[in-house]
Design an enzyme around this catalytic site. Structure first.
Site, PDB file in Angstrom:
ATOM      1  N   LEU A 105      44.531  63.817  47.043  1.00 35.03           N
ATOM      2  CA  LEU A 105      45.235  65.086  47.138  1.00 35.03           C
ATOM      3  C   LEU A 105      44.840  65.913  45.928  1.00 35.03           C
ATOM      4  O   LEU A 105      44.701  65.373  44.826  1.00 35.03           O
ATOM      5  CB  LEU A 105      46.755  64.875  47.135  1.00 35.03           C
ATOM      6  CG  LEU A 105      47.378  64.263  48.391  1.00 35.03           C
ATOM      7  CD1 LEU A 105      48.834  63.879  48.128  1.00 35.03           C
ATOM      8  CD2 LEU A 105      47.303  65.236  49.576  1.00 35.03           C
ATOM      9  N   ASP A 106      44.688  67.230  46.104  1.00 38.90           N
ATOM     10  CA  ASP A 106      44.253  68.024  44.967  1.00 38.90           C
ATOM     11  C   ASP A 106      45.395  68.227  43.974  1.00 38.90           C
ATOM     12  O   ASP A 106      46.547  67.858  44.219  1.00 38.90           O
ATOM     13  CB  ASP A 106      43.611  69.344  45.403  1.00 38.90           C
ATOM     14  CG  ASP A 106      44.586  70.317  46.049  1.00 38.90           C
ATOM     15  OD1 ASP A 106      45.776  70.307  45.698  1.00 38.90           O
ATOM     16  OD2 ASP A 106      44.153  71.110  46.902  1.00 38.90           O
ATOM     17  N   LEU A 107      45.061  68.820  42.839  1.00 33.93           N
ATOM     18  CA  LEU A 107      45.983  68.931  41.710  1.00 33.93           C
ATOM     19  C   LEU A 107      47.322  69.555  42.099  1.00 33.93           C
ATOM     20  O   LEU A 107      48.390  69.108  41.655  1.00 33.93           O
ATOM     21  CB  LEU A 107      45.319  69.753  40.597  1.00 33.93           C
ATOM     22  CG  LEU A 107      46.137  69.985  39.323  1.00 33.93           C
ATOM     23  CD1 LEU A 107      46.328  68.687  38.562  1.00 33.93           C
ATOM     24  CD2 LEU A 107      45.457  71.034  38.441  1.00 33.93           C
TER      25      LEU A 107
END
Length: 234
Positions: A105-107
């Site tokens: 999952l991105d930041l």
């Protein structure tokens, strides 16, 4: 952890630093067990997680580990990072440094993140041909419109990669919140798909992977090991 496969006699020869003919003698004397069963076949194929003993003493005792994390926003899906806290930093397990991420999952996204040392399991989750669906709850800056539904279902062409996304389902939950289910995870795919409608994503939260739902008792940053039935359920 990469899952290595080997013949039993080869592995024991390397682990015990003995010749293969001596391994055959151990097997003939019924002194070797694999996963709790007596081993007699030198051609038996074992892998990284096979439990192997000689004279009831462990020769190989690697354990497959599977962890569910409620990833918070602002934490990077990586094992190391010079700037941000990583998901590994959030874990308390003594074996945490052996884990890798099964679907990032991105930041600025949150929700269900899975980690494991079993590369076969993580590869199974990531292959689109296996059709393991991921469900996301998405909050948008602008109102959702019904014309988005067939656009997601038909797939979208991304010129930069020269790809067309696989069919995804979009369910409008309210004016600004949608549920999206897809079986792949291209770079920033959901944000880019909504970007076609000039509708920026405000929040992105992964709720499930396959049949596995994010444990509602886990607060952001908390984690737990998966139960065996959960590992098999995906």
């Amino acid at each position: 952890m990469a899952i290595g496969r080997s013949r039993l006699d080869k592995l024991l020869s390397e682990k015990l630093n003995i010749k293969r003919k001596d391994v055959r003698l151990l097997l003939a004397q019924k002194r070797v067990a694999v996963d709790g069963c007596l081993a007699l076949d030198i051609d038996l194929i074992v892998d990284t997680f096979s439990q192997i003993t000689v004279d009831d003493e462990p020769v190989q005792a690697n354990q497959a580990k599977y962890v569910m994390l409620h990833k918070p926003v602002g934490v990077v899906s990586a094992t190391k990072d010079d700037i941000h806290k990583t998901v590994i930093d959030l874990l308390d397990f003594e074996y945490k440094d052996s884990l890798h991420i099964a679907g990032r999952l991105d930041l600025n996204s949150s929700g269900l993140l899975l980690l494991t040392n079993d590369s076969r399991w993580s590869e199974m989750l990531s292959k689109p041909d296996n059709k393991v669906a991921k469900e996301y709850h998405v909050t948008l800056a602008n109102k959702l419109t019904v014309d988005m539904i067939p656009a997601f279902l038909n797939g979208m062409y991304f010129e930069f990669e020269d790809i067309t996304t696989k069919p995804a389902t979009l369910e409008i939950l309210s004016d600004y919140v949608a549920k999206v289910e897809l079986i792949e995870g291209k770079y920033h795919q959901i944000k880019r798909m909504f970007g076609r409608f000039r509708n920026p994503v405000v929040k992105l939260h992964r709720q499930s992977i396959g049949n596995l739902q994010l444990d509602a008792t886990l607060m952001p940053g908390e984690s737990r090991e998966l139960h065996p039935f959960e590992v098999q359920s995906i």
